[in-house]
Write a protein that holds these residues in place. Structure first.
Motif, PDB file in Angstrom:
ATOM      1  N   THR A   1       1.068  -1.148  -0.281  1.00 39.52           N
ATOM      2  CA  THR A   1       0.195   0.163  -0.235  1.00 39.52           C
ATOM      3  C   THR A   1       1.322   1.350  -0.186  1.00 39.52           C
ATOM      4  OG1 THR A   1      -1.890  -1.147   1.730  1.00 39.52           O
ATOM      5  CG2 THR A   1      -1.616   1.043   1.328  1.00 39.52           C
ATOM      6  N   GLY A   2       0.563   2.102  -1.457  1.00 38.88           N
ATOM      7  CA  GLY A   2       1.125   3.539  -1.230  1.00 38.88           C
ATOM      8  C   GLY A   2       2.529   3.474  -1.696  1.00 38.88           C
TER       9      GLY A   2
ATOM     10  N   THR B   1      -3.257  -2.726   5.006  1.00 37.26           N
ATOM     11  CA  THR B   1      -4.147  -3.316   3.753  1.00 37.26           C
ATOM     12  C   THR B   1      -4.593  -1.603   3.801  1.00 37.26           C
ATOM     13  OG1 THR B   1      -6.098  -3.640   5.834  1.00 37.26           O
ATOM     14  CG2 THR B   1      -5.344  -5.012   3.915  1.00 37.26           C
ATOM     15  N   LYS B   2      -4.239  -0.674   5.087  1.00 42.13           N
ATOM     16  CA  LYS B   2      -5.126   1.011   4.466  1.00 42.13           C
ATOM     17  C   LYS B   2      -3.617   2.271   4.499  1.00 42.13           C
ATOM     18  CE  LYS B   2      -7.730   2.035   7.893  1.00 42.13           C
ATOM     19  NZ  LYS B   2      -8.432   1.722   9.301  1.00 42.13           N
ATOM     20  N   GLY B   3      -2.553   1.730   4.698  1.00 39.50           N
ATOM     21  CA  GLY B   3      -1.002   1.732   5.122  1.00 39.50           C
ATOM     22  C   GLY B   3       0.117   1.527   5.205  1.00 39.50           C
TER      23      GLY B   3
ATOM     24  N   ARG C   1       3.314   5.697   3.907  1.00 39.09           N
ATOM     25  CA  ARG C   1       2.754   6.082   2.699  1.00 39.09           C
ATOM     26  C   ARG C   1       0.778   5.673   3.085  1.00 39.09           C
ATOM     27  NH1 ARG C   1       7.865   4.043   1.447  1.00 39.09           N
ATOM     28  NH2 ARG C   1       8.760   5.077  -0.137  1.00 39.09           N
ATOM     29  N   TRP C   2      -0.152   6.225   2.191  1.00 39.65           N
ATOM     30  CA  TRP C   2      -1.780   5.655   2.118  1.00 39.65           C
ATOM     31  C   TRP C   2      -2.043   5.092   0.892  1.00 39.65           C
ATOM     32  CZ3 TRP C   2      -2.396   5.408   7.119  1.00 39.65           C
ATOM     33  CH2 TRP C   2      -1.116   6.287   7.664  1.00 39.65           C
ATOM     34  N   LEU C   3      -3.303   4.648   0.902  1.00 36.80           N
ATOM     35  CA  LEU C   3      -4.293   4.476   0.016  1.00 36.80           C
ATOM     36  C   LEU C   3      -4.591   5.741  -1.180  1.00 36.80           C
ATOM     37  CD1 LEU C   3      -6.695   1.570   0.904  1.00 36.80           C
ATOM     38  CD2 LEU C   3      -5.071   1.357  -0.735  1.00 36.80           C
ATOM     39  N   ASP C   4      -4.764   6.672   0.094  1.00 32.93           N
ATOM     40  CA  ASP C   4      -5.594   7.797  -1.026  1.00 32.93           C
ATOM     41  C   ASP C   4      -5.090   9.120  -0.047  1.00 32.93           C
ATOM     42  OD1 ASP C   4      -6.239   7.574   1.777  1.00 32.93           O
ATOM     43  OD2 ASP C   4      -8.261   6.923   0.797  1.00 32.93           O
ATOM     44  N   LYS C   5      -4.117   8.935   0.399  1.00 37.59           N
ATOM     45  CA  LYS C   5      -3.512  10.218   0.687  1.00 37.59           C
ATOM     46  C   LYS C   5      -1.541  10.380  -0.137  1.00 37.59           C
ATOM     47  CE  LYS C   5      -4.090   9.428   4.946  1.00 37.59           C
ATOM     48  NZ  LYS C   5      -3.943   9.417   6.658  1.00 37.59           N
ATOM     49  N   PRO C   6      -1.429  12.052   0.065  1.00 39.33           N
ATOM     50  CA  PRO C   6      -0.394  12.113  -0.098  1.00 39.33           C
ATOM     51  C   PRO C   6       1.301  10.619   0.948  1.00 39.33           C
ATOM     52  CG  PRO C   6      -1.373  13.886  -0.366  1.00 39.33           C
ATOM     53  CD  PRO C   6      -1.997  13.463  -0.104  1.00 39.33           C
ATOM     54  N   LYS C   7       2.283  10.378   0.984  1.00 35.52           N
ATOM     55  CA  LYS C   7       3.361  10.435   1.863  1.00 35.52           C
ATOM     56  C   LYS C   7       3.104  11.659   2.588  1.00 35.52           C
ATOM     57  CE  LYS C   7       7.410   9.884  -0.195  1.00 35.52           C
ATOM     58  NZ  LYS C   7       8.727   9.254  -0.487  1.00 35.52           N
ATOM     59  N   GLN C   8       3.578  11.242   3.925  1.00 32.32           N
ATOM     60  CA  GLN C   8       3.748  11.852   5.009  1.00 32.32           C
ATOM     61  C   GLN C   8       4.852  11.669   5.599  1.00 32.32           C
ATOM     62  OE1 GLN C   8       0.323  10.845   7.368  1.00 32.32           O
ATOM     63  NE2 GLN C   8      -0.390  13.391   6.149  1.00 32.32           N
TER      64      GLN C   8
ATOM     65  N   PRO D   1       1.594  16.528   9.541  1.00 27.50           N
ATOM     66  CA  PRO D   1       2.810  16.493   8.820  1.00 27.50           C
ATOM     67  C   PRO D   1       3.881  16.513   7.656  1.00 27.50           C
ATOM     68  CG  PRO D   1       1.462  14.149   9.747  1.00 27.50           C
ATOM     69  CD  PRO D   1       0.485  15.471   9.600  1.00 27.50           C
ATOM     70  N   LYS D   2       4.410  17.058   7.216  1.00 24.78           N
ATOM     71  CA  LYS D   2       5.023  17.229   6.250  1.00 24.78           C
ATOM     72  C   LYS D   2       4.217  15.984   4.842  1.00 24.78           C
ATOM     73  CE  LYS D   2      10.075  15.895   5.295  1.00 24.78           C
ATOM     74  NZ  LYS D   2      11.258  16.427   5.632  1.00 24.78           N
ATOM     75  N   GLN D   3       4.241  16.696   3.928  1.00 23.88           N
ATOM     76  CA  GLN D   3       4.129  15.619   2.512  1.00 23.88           C
ATOM     77  C   GLN D   3       4.854  15.709   1.523  1.00 23.88           C
ATOM     78  OE1 GLN D   3       0.353  17.642   2.078  1.00 23.88           O
ATOM     79  NE2 GLN D   3      -1.354  15.611   2.995  1.00 23.88           N
ATOM     80  N   ILE D   4       4.921  14.423   0.747  1.00 30.88           N
ATOM     81  CA  ILE D   4       5.751  14.493  -0.494  1.00 30.88           C
ATOM     82  C   ILE D   4       4.704  14.231  -1.600  1.00 30.88           C
ATOM     83  CG2 ILE D   4       7.553  13.619  -1.261  1.00 30.88           C
ATOM     84  CD1 ILE D   4       8.250  14.301   0.993  1.00 30.88           C
TER      85      ILE D   4
ATOM     86  N   ASN E   1      -0.573  10.192  -5.083  1.00 30.76           N
ATOM     87  CA  ASN E   1      -2.686  10.152  -4.229  1.00 30.76           C
ATOM     88  C   ASN E   1      -2.080  11.929  -3.710  1.00 30.76           C
ATOM     89  OD1 ASN E   1      -3.154   7.751  -3.939  1.00 30.76           O
ATOM     90  ND2 ASN E   1      -2.175   7.995  -2.352  1.00 30.76           N
TER      91      ASN E   1
END
Lengths: 381, 381, 381, 381
Positions: free
Chosen positions: A258-259, B271-273, B288-295, D293-296, D302
């Motif tokens: 994921t991701g 399954t979600k991140g 990392r996430w299914l539907d959000k940017p990397k943090q 948090p910081k995002q990339i 995403n």
């Protein structure tokens, strides 16, 4: 210099990999797309041709038709080669037919649907006298070539450890049930073969490891899994590797990570130094040494070997990406055809992946599935 | 608040890990070093004490002497606990004796020389009523705690894939033959036990994976190797992992990974991140996430859970390192002792690694060696 | 070896920088905190002492009381030096009084509230014969020392360009109105002086640039701004720099750079090479060269100069952080005191920032404010 | 869809930027190179044409000849537009002539040799009714467009600080004296104009800052320098910036920053968040926030806005580079021509840099030189 004429099988407007092949083929100005069987639906094929600025008469409703019709055209008009960009089960038939009708072929990976097809195709290529290239595109990156050159020259000493990964997350949910075409055929054994992620990305990892090191995997112990509910093909796997020279390592790959986007990476450790490279940041090659500080090589930057910098299109610091790496396969393929067209003999060691690499990839898939079915027993490739 | 008094076994001036323990113990101002059997050579022990500002009378020539003599001192003078920082074969004897003489113990990892010793020690700890901590120091990093909290809260969903690595290169050449003491005992089975790199760093990787995920490894298939000429203990290994909840993964570790310094890292996919963390850059946690940017999470930074930020000593952006992570184990151990000294009962889930973690680490070593001896057959831990 | 005894001015429980000083002082086991005027409120001072394990009788309600009382104690009992960790306006008075009563001093930066105080303090230090250290802690990082050594040895050639930045975001909103004490005094000219962010972080940037390069800023053109509504002191600034050797550069600093944590960084370009370093990732020093690949130096790693590796506490790959860098200032200060206590003369070039650096920092603040008031006219430091 | 026909001025085989333009123009399959005045030496022009697969009759010895001859060809055969890829002093003459003969123009930056030429060219473009694009290629990167969209939507709040840099090292030594053609014309005011690095890369930095933020620089204080011995044009500079909305910032640029390759970067700070982007790693956009948090962000990843993801050619994780960013300018230019050719009106806000951006770049150069000549006095653009 005459530009080469390409005919395409698959790759109708909206396809992912067809568009990649077209862009990769056009970057260096050596190849023109002149015709295509872009879809098995003739109307769709024609619509694609129109969108691509190709005359309707050269949009075909099947690869058979394309090969037969093109073969009838005058030599300076007909296509020089066929680019096959269809799902796996439509690699062997057009490749075989094109070669048998005198056309060179460049084909997406994995080579074929089954290992039997792969072995037969190798014979057909060899007897055809035509050129066959397989688009293991990641070998086209300059920093991959730099790593390969460093290892070939012995800079790293004797290689002892090789870890390779290919991590994607796009199948973390059941996207194949949402109408996503890319996913749908990849999880279907009739179209993909016996490997899922194994064939789709595992073969890239296998090819990258062997290309960079020049060392073959001898045997493997694989634990592959279909995590996605209802999936019959693997979408994840972990493999122990033993190489012909005594090196050992791991491969991990996944399409449910994921991701992750497209995280192909490799680390190779020798007695004198080591390298590390990641596809998502392809313009950096990390090198570590017994007794020197860590170094970062860049395409065309200080310390680049000609084996790498010869493949760089623009000055250091101007990043090249996925399409350029892919284009390098097309360029080398095109130069090989120009060499042959000008009357020279074919290269014995051509500068692109060949049917041999394709057969090896299929053997890798089969060995990994067999090993995994036997609870990760060591299995020779 | 009364500061705690520490006696040390091993860690004479010049030792690596002894100095680390001392600095880790002193950062938070809760602990004073008051005595030590810094060396089995009494003169060296006294010299070390002098350099450390400890009165000569409390420098002992053996741990037995230290334990016996300190036990005779008035309660407000004698040491509260023993820190054991010797090679593996000198973990069990002083730990047993200290516990049996009423002293708490904090001990370096792996727990003991053999699995039998480990199991016996667990019994001794349990019957002693004393506190025993094991310095799996990497669990002290705030971002490790953040990852653990995120997984415990279900942020990543169901965990499906866990890859962990611990890569060092300092044994890439035969440094044990050059008089390097750190290397010499680590390659000697009489001092290290049946695992080489397995015990030294593999147990850290195992502990980190289980600590972060809260999921235990159920079985493993290990391929460990002694690459260094003449070595009898492994200096490298690759392991397939299967976890109790169905997750799968890999472990790769090495002390011959040329140029690597101390590259412990982990990636966990749910399954979600997913999360990714590396010890050499410990103040970043990638999510990392299914539907959000990397943090990117940082200690004390936006989005930190209290489970992590409670362990941060200084504002976000002020990096903490290895010693601080190590100090967190000491601080939690010290607070536990203060709690007990103030009359409270011991914690049922203390906030530091315990003898249980130590037994688990020993079982991991034994399972991996057994699996590898059986050509990587799946072996239960 | 006798441990040194520290008395603290300020730093009651809950303060940020007081706790940092205490931890930094204790890491290396050379210093014990024995007394403090932790607060001007005696009750609070006593409560702090209790929490720190210090006897009540040595908790004082004012620095004046502490200095007078401690001076009466027997030599082997009384504090050896005073650590001043109060806001800027309470630097000069305790420093002056401590020095005049025969105590060494270590003080937080910036040196004083006003330039006049700074100049007077320099005279007092010089006539006192006592040691005075200023905690420009960022000079304690090993990779800062590596950069300094590389430049001093001429590895980079002639320095031509120096860019330095210090970016924080914690004052991006009006936190001073929310009861945040750290913010409240920093935006108050009576407590901070004429510089806001300039004094708080700009002086760190100025000091770092001059420390690393060994080259002084000759003149500057500053454009500083108070973005926060109602603020009278700058919270952001941009400065053109001209150095004594002809090099040029920029400084940018901010406390309203939203989302930045503690991003101090520097890049120095010479005729043969360049370096780049960031405080948030302090264990990497990037070096670039005319004709070699980019290198990454690490503390104690391959290629480290002794000038850097002598300051590393643990093997390469084990990250050290902010506290360790800070501790290095304390350790060098402590060693200087031990040297003096043992009868040797004071160092002419002590290994820590001195009152001279402090005066220079104050001159930098005053020059920048003057330049900015004159619409960024070039102003000599 | 009809492909567009391009004629090129400059860019003979071996040129850097000519080849870039050709590759950028061909990636998307919308444009064919049909003719060129590749060199003012007719033989060389013909040789270049031959190497590029262009018939000899359409290789011209001068741009004047090309424009006159092509104008005579039938509409469906003659070039649609002229691409100008010559040094700065050969921008204005062919642009003027092409526009006046009814050809659209795409031109490299900076716009012209002098500001007067720039202002005149803007009038010519406006009265010609033809399309004029300027290849500020860095605005073509998806992550630049993502940053622009985030700021336009107010995600970052009110912008307060903008720092931009463009650092190269290729002129750190006197390469212009070694026969390096790229260097030779860039240091020659007759060919470059009054700005050296200012025009070559400073204008890219200026354009990027204004494009991403949508905010114009109002005034600047510049300190530019010619470090290279004997150079009359700047090869380095530092500039204080004040923006029309009250934001402030810095620009630093250099071609003598030893070891830097092509390090264009920008950081923009608003009241609610900030972004940071570097051209050498163009597929990452860092975002920082007040309370998250910081995002990339990644291209197509995403959280991408359509304003960015519409420009991505391949799935997330497949890096695009410099050529693709450049190609985006060409594609937008081509789509504009197709729109006009199909009878629609020209866009009022075309999706590529125009002559207006070019005039602004020239004003920036002139303001910076004037400011620097006046010892960094504030100067309006």
């Amino acid at each position: 210099m005459t530009r080469l004429k390409m005919g395409m099988v698959g790759g109708g407007i909206g396809s992912f990999i067809g568009d990649v092949h077209r862009k990769a083929a056009s970057i260096d100005g050596l190849i023109d797309l002149v015709c295509g069987a872009f879809s098995s639906n003739e109307e769709k094929s024609i619509a694609s041709a129109e969108a691509l600025g190709i005359p309707q008469k050269r949009a075909y409703g099947s690869f058979e038709q394309m090969i037969l019709e093109e073969a009838k055209l005058p030599e300076d008009e007909r296509m020089d080669f066929v680019a096959i960009v269809t799902p796996n089960h439509v690699h062997f038939p057009p490749a075989k037919m094109a070669l048998e009708h005198g056309f060179h072929v460049i084909c997406d990976k994995p080579l074929t649907l089954t290992l039997d097809e792969a072995i037969e195709l190798e014979k057909i290529v060899n007897s055809s006298g035509k050129v066959f290239a397989l688009t293991h595109n990641y070998t086209g990156y300059p920093m991959v070539k730099q790593a390969r050159a460093m290892i070939a020259k012995g800079d790293l000493g004797v290689i002892r450890k090789i870890n390779v990964q290919y991590l994607q997350g796009w199948l973390a949910t059941a996207v194949e049930k949402t109408g996503q075409k890319q996913a749908a055929w990849r999880v279907d054994p009739k179209k993909s073969g016996i490997g899922g992620a194994l064939g789709d990305i595992g073969t890239h990892a296998e090819n990258l490891a062997e290309y960079i090191t020049g060392i073959q995997i001898e045997e493997l112990a694989a634990d592959v899994t279909a995590f996605g509910e209802g999936r019959v093909l693997d979408d994840d796997g972990n493999i122990l590797l033993r190489f012909e020279n005594g090196a050992k390592g791991t491969m991990t790959f996944s399409q449910i990570a994921t991701g992750e986007e497209n995280n192909l990476g490799i680390a190779v450790y020798g007695t004198k130094g080591s390298i590390e490279w990641y596809q998502e940041n392809p313009n950096e090659l990390i090198a570590r040494w017994l007794d020197k500080p860590k170094q970062i090589f860049t395409p065309g930057g200080n310390g680049s070997y000609p084996e790498a910098s010869d493949y760089v299109r623009i000055p250091a610091g101007h990043p090249e990406g996925y399409l350029e790496g892919f284009a390098t396969i097309y360029r080398s393929f095109a130069k090989e055809l120009q060499q042959i067209n000008s009357g020279d003999t074919a290269s014995t060691l051509p500068d692109f992946p060949t049917v041999k690499d394709g057969v090896r990839g299929m053997k890798f898939i089969y060995a990994a599935v067999e090993s995994s079915n036997n609870n990760a027993t060591w299995t020779k490739i």
